[in-house]
Design a protein around this motif. Structure first.
Motif, mmCIF file in Angstrom:
data_model
loop_
_atom_site.group_PDB
_atom_site.id
_atom_site.type_symbol
_atom_site.label_atom_id
_atom_site.label_comp_id
_atom_site.label_asym_id
_atom_site.label_seq_id
_atom_site.Cartn_x
_atom_site.Cartn_y
_atom_site.Cartn_z
ATOM 1 N N PRO A 76 -94.949 66.477 -39.155
ATOM 2 C CA PRO A 76 -94.516 66.645 -37.754
ATOM 3 C C PRO A 76 -93.341 67.596 -37.586
ATOM 4 O O PRO A 76 -93.127 68.141 -36.501
ATOM 5 C CB PRO A 76 -94.143 65.220 -37.329
ATOM 6 N N ARG A 77 -92.589 67.822 -38.653
ATOM 7 C CA ARG A 77 -91.439 68.720 -38.550
ATOM 8 C C ARG A 77 -91.839 70.183 -38.478
ATOM 9 O O ARG A 77 -90.988 71.043 -38.232
ATOM 10 C CB ARG A 77 -90.487 68.483 -39.722
ATOM 11 N N GLN A 78 -93.126 70.469 -38.640
ATOM 12 C CA GLN A 78 -93.567 71.857 -38.550
ATOM 13 C C GLN A 78 -93.339 72.444 -37.165
ATOM 14 O O GLN A 78 -93.251 73.662 -37.004
ATOM 15 C CB GLN A 78 -95.054 71.955 -38.896
ATOM 16 N N PHE A 79 -93.230 71.585 -36.142
ATOM 17 C CA PHE A 79 -93.144 72.058 -34.764
ATOM 18 C C PHE A 79 -91.715 72.340 -34.315
ATOM 19 O O PHE A 79 -91.512 72.819 -33.193
ATOM 20 C CB PHE A 79 -93.778 71.031 -33.820
ATOM 21 N N ILE A 80 -90.726 72.047 -35.132
ATOM 22 C CA ILE A 80 -89.336 72.203 -34.682
ATOM 23 C C ILE A 80 -88.581 73.279 -35.455
ATOM 24 O O ILE A 80 -87.359 73.335 -35.403
ATOM 25 C CB ILE A 80 -88.575 70.869 -34.765
ATOM 26 N N GLY A 81 -89.289 74.139 -36.161
ATOM 27 C CA GLY A 81 -88.615 75.209 -36.883
ATOM 28 C C GLY A 81 -89.369 75.607 -38.129
ATOM 29 O O GLY A 81 -90.352 74.966 -38.520
ATOM 30 N N PRO A 82 -88.910 76.665 -38.804
ATOM 31 C CA PRO A 82 -89.614 77.201 -39.970
ATOM 32 C C PRO A 82 -89.208 76.586 -41.297
ATOM 33 O O PRO A 82 -89.607 77.074 -42.354
ATOM 34 C CB PRO A 82 -89.199 78.676 -39.930
ATOM 35 N N TRP A 83 -88.432 75.512 -41.260
ATOM 36 C CA TRP A 83 -87.769 75.050 -42.475
ATOM 37 C C TRP A 83 -88.697 74.432 -43.506
ATOM 38 O O TRP A 83 -88.308 74.242 -44.643
ATOM 39 C CB TRP A 83 -86.656 74.064 -42.103
ATOM 40 N N ARG A 84 -89.945 74.106 -43.124
ATOM 41 C CA ARG A 84 -90.871 73.484 -44.065
ATOM 42 C C ARG A 84 -91.789 74.491 -44.756
ATOM 43 O O ARG A 84 -92.427 74.169 -45.756
ATOM 44 C CB ARG A 84 -91.740 72.454 -43.356
ATOM 45 N N THR A 85 -91.883 75.700 -44.236
ATOM 46 C CA THR A 85 -92.750 76.712 -44.842
ATOM 47 C C THR A 85 -92.234 77.104 -46.222
ATOM 48 O O THR A 85 -91.049 77.437 -46.371
ATOM 49 C CB THR A 85 -92.807 77.970 -43.964
#
Length: 223
Positions: A76-85
């Protein structure tokens, strides 16, 4: 505060190539074999360079939070910024910005000044240091970066009733700053100028609120 001229940087092919080349060289190094200060500087510089690249690839954007993470399944954190890529592979391990900050830097170095060393391309963030971090000057410059933020209203403000408004950094990463309001205040005192320290001296002020400005630290329209 530090702002970047993203438009000019994106328009310069040579500058983009230099950034890409630096990231490739940094990724090829072996930070696990580095002395502590060298490794700290390495990871902070790599984090900041990757953040710049992510923003430049998508610029113009109003906020880094407008850039979604990719390749992360149902996170779900994919939608709040690029930090998981996952952006880079170091010593055979694919890494995201979150991996570098939360799985490497924070647990390895256990130093709250990590939060002044890495930059999220936002106005609310501590300043992007104007030079690459270097082991030889790391301690002095980390203290300077901490002081610059703590003594700016983005870091801490004493309200009229004596309570504090602080950066949300101190709420999000409370455990890194002593785990309590008192721990946060102790940290602030450590880096406060005489004027701020005097206002923090009477007991332990309560933290009334926290705030953070996610607008891009964009200086492209500056004169």
């Amino acid at each position: 505060m530090t702002r970047l001229r993203y438009a000019a940087w994106k328009a310069s092919g040579p500058d983009l190539a230099v950034l890409d080349g630096w990231i490739a060289q940094a990724a090829a190094r072996t930070p696990s074999a580095m002395p502590r200060a060298v490794a700290f500087a390495h990871w902070a510089n790599l984090y900041n360079a990757l953040t710049l690249k992510v923003v430049l690839q998508r610029y113009p954007v109003r906020s880094i939070r407008d850039i979604r993470s990719t390749g992360v399944g149902l996170d779900p954190r994919q939608f709040i910024g690029p930090w998981r890529t996952r952006l880079v592979t170091v010593e055979g391990r694919p890494l995201s910005l979150d991996d570098i900050e939360h799985e490497i830097m924070r647990p390895t170095f256990r130093d709250p000044r990590v939060h002044y060393a890495v930059n999220c391309a936002s106005i609310g963030c501590p300043n992007l240091w104007p030079r690459a971090w270097r082991a030889a000057t790391l301690e002095r410059e980390l203290d300077a970066a901490a002081a610059a933020f703590v003594n700016h209203p983005r870091g801490a403000t004493v309200l009229a009733d004596g309570r504090l408004r602080v950066s949300s950094l101190y709420a999000w990463f409370r455990e890194d700053f002593g785990g309590s309001d008192a721990g946060v205040v102790t940290h602030l005192r450590r880096h406060a100028t005489a004027a701020l320290a005097a206002r923090l001296a009477a007991g332990t002020p309560a933290i009334a609120e926290n705030a953070y400005d996610w607008a891009l630290n964009d200086g492209s329209t500056a004169a």
